[in-house]
Design a protein around this motif. Structure first.
Motif, PDB file in Angstrom:
ATOM      1  N   PRO A   7       3.367  -9.819   7.672  1.00 53.92           N
ATOM      2  CA  PRO A   7       2.145  -9.006   7.692  1.00 53.92           C
ATOM      3  C   PRO A   7       1.077  -9.664   6.816  1.00 53.92           C
ATOM      4  O   PRO A   7       1.394 -10.237   5.774  1.00 53.92           O
ATOM      5  N   VAL A   8      -0.188  -9.599   7.244  1.00 46.69           N
ATOM      6  CA  VAL A   8      -1.269 -10.200   6.465  1.00 46.69           C
ATOM      7  C   VAL A   8      -2.434  -9.230   6.373  1.00 46.69           C
ATOM      8  O   VAL A   8      -2.927  -8.744   7.392  1.00 46.69           O
ATOM      9  N   PHE A   9      -2.843  -8.928   5.149  1.00 50.29           N
ATOM     10  CA  PHE A   9      -4.072  -8.183   4.911  1.00 50.29           C
ATOM     11  C   PHE A   9      -4.917  -8.903   3.866  1.00 50.29           C
ATOM     12  O   PHE A   9      -6.079  -9.166   4.066  1.00 50.29           O
ATOM     13  N   THR A  10      -4.301  -9.245   2.749  1.00 47.54           N
ATOM     14  CA  THR A  10      -4.959 -10.071   1.730  1.00 47.54           C
ATOM     15  C   THR A  10      -4.030 -11.249   1.431  1.00 47.54           C
ATOM     16  O   THR A  10      -2.872 -11.247   1.803  1.00 47.54           O
ATOM     17  N   PRO A  67       1.659  -2.627   5.052  1.00 47.28           N
ATOM     18  CA  PRO A  67       2.785  -3.551   5.308  1.00 47.28           C
ATOM     19  C   PRO A  67       3.879  -2.988   6.215  1.00 47.28           C
ATOM     20  O   PRO A  67       4.371  -3.691   7.086  1.00 47.28           O
ATOM     21  N   GLY A  68       4.243  -1.723   6.020  1.00 41.58           N
ATOM     22  CA  GLY A  68       5.296  -1.142   6.852  1.00 41.58           C
ATOM     23  C   GLY A  68       4.916  -1.103   8.316  1.00 41.58           C
ATOM     24  O   GLY A  68       5.699  -1.469   9.196  1.00 41.58           O
ATOM     25  N   LYS A  69       3.703  -0.663   8.602  1.00 44.59           N
ATOM     26  CA  LYS A  69       3.236  -0.605   9.986  1.00 44.59           C
ATOM     27  C   LYS A  69       3.175  -2.011  10.580  1.00 44.59           C
ATOM     28  O   LYS A  69       3.594  -2.232  11.723  1.00 44.59           O
ATOM     29  N   ALA A  70       2.649  -2.971   9.812  1.00 42.97           N
ATOM     30  CA  ALA A  70       2.555  -4.341  10.306  1.00 42.97           C
ATOM     31  C   ALA A  70       3.942  -4.908  10.613  1.00 42.97           C
ATOM     32  O   ALA A  70       4.130  -5.578  11.630  1.00 42.97           O
ATOM     33  N   ARG A  71       4.919  -4.629   9.762  1.00 36.03           N
ATOM     34  CA  ARG A  71       6.284  -5.104  10.024  1.00 36.03           C
ATOM     35  C   ARG A  71       6.846  -4.445  11.281  1.00 36.03           C
ATOM     36  O   ARG A  71       7.504  -5.101  12.093  1.00 36.03           O
ATOM     37  N   ALA A  84      13.547 -11.607  10.446  1.00 33.62           N
ATOM     38  CA  ALA A  84      13.447 -11.890   9.009  1.00 33.62           C
ATOM     39  C   ALA A  84      12.028 -11.548   8.586  1.00 33.62           C
ATOM     40  O   ALA A  84      11.075 -11.753   9.343  1.00 33.62           O
ATOM     41  N   PHE A  85      11.909 -11.013   7.383  1.00 31.28           N
ATOM     42  CA  PHE A  85      10.604 -10.633   6.872  1.00 31.28           C
ATOM     43  C   PHE A  85      10.176 -11.589   5.760  1.00 31.28           C
ATOM     44  O   PHE A  85      10.975 -11.948   4.892  1.00 31.28           O
ATOM     45  N   LEU A  86       8.920 -11.970   5.806  1.00 30.47           N
ATOM     46  CA  LEU A  86       8.301 -12.693   4.700  1.00 30.47           C
ATOM     47  C   LEU A  86       6.976 -12.016   4.408  1.00 30.47           C
ATOM     48  O   LEU A  86       6.492 -11.184   5.186  1.00 30.47           O
ATOM     49  N   TYR A  87       6.398 -12.376   3.295  1.00 34.98           N
ATOM     50  CA  TYR A  87       5.088 -11.898   2.888  1.00 34.98           C
ATOM     51  C   TYR A  87       4.246 -13.139   2.664  1.00 34.98           C
ATOM     52  O   TYR A  87       4.770 -14.178   2.248  1.00 34.98           O
ATOM     53  N   CYS A  88       2.959 -13.076   2.914  1.00 32.57           N
ATOM     54  CA  CYS A  88       2.147 -14.295   2.841  1.00 32.57           C
ATOM     55  C   CYS A  88       2.120 -14.908   1.444  1.00 32.57           C
ATOM     56  O   CYS A  88       1.806 -16.079   1.292  1.00 32.57           O
TER      57      CYS A  88
END
Length: 189
Positions: A7-10, A67-71, A84-88
């Motif tokens: 997920p990406v927002f900032t 983040p939850g919605k984006a995932r 698999a989940f990552l964060y930017c």
């Protein structure tokens, strides 16, 4: 066969470090799914200017997606049996997916929780790290590898939580007695 969801927002500028790190995995994923809800086009431009051997599926949300919605959106797009989940703002070690897939296979498990350690690149980050996780590893959604079907059975993340959706999700997993592997070696920074 793994789909990685980001997920990406900032913090989108960190993708220029994260995407090459994913590209160098000893066990490469089959696809990368980026769910972008930034208010500008820089994410798509950045992705278009990085050469990767792995297909990138870019999904744009017009409204802000926590983040939850984006995932959850990323999982709905994922084509493969494992997600698999990552964060930017995370960087996995080169053997992250390989080691995690081995842990899952050796333990006949459907899920392994992410294990992360926080870095501090300036004085403010040092204070923040000291006040939160310190230099120890911590369980995290980023880095988590699991069967897509198992994730779907959990009901996913709560879409409209701005933060702590990960803590709520882990609490729900434990309450429903979904077993998963936890390790003390941090594979993400």
């Amino acid at each position: 066969e793994v789909s990685i969801i980001i997920p990406v927002f900032t913090g989108h500028e960190n993708l220029k470090y994260l995407l090459p790190a994913i590209n160098q995995q000893a066990l490469p994923p089959r696809e990368i799914i980026i769910v972008d809800s930034c208010s500008y086009t820089a994410v798509k431009e950045l992705i278009d200017n990085i050469h990767l051997d792995i297909p990138v599926h870019y999904h744009r949300e017009d409204k802000r997606a926590f983040p939850g919605k984006a995932r959850n959106i990323g999982v709905s797009i994922a084509k493969y049996a494992y997600i698999a989940f990552l964060y930017c703002r995370t960087i996995p070690s080169d053997d992250w997916l390989y080691q995690y897939s081995q842990f899952i296979q050796d333990n006949n498990s459907g899920m392994i929780a992410g294990s992360t350690t926080a870095l501090a690149n300036n004085k403010f980050q040092w204070y923040l790290r000291t006040a939160s996780y310190g230099t120890c590893f911590f369980e995290s959604v980023p880095g988590t590898l699991m069967k897509k079907q198992l994730f779907e059975s959990t009901g996913g993340f709560i879409d409209d939580l701005r933060m702590a959706e990960d803590l709520e999700w882990y609490k729900r997993l434990r309450r429903t007695e979904i077993e998963f592997i936890q390790i003390e070696t941090p594979f993400l920074k």
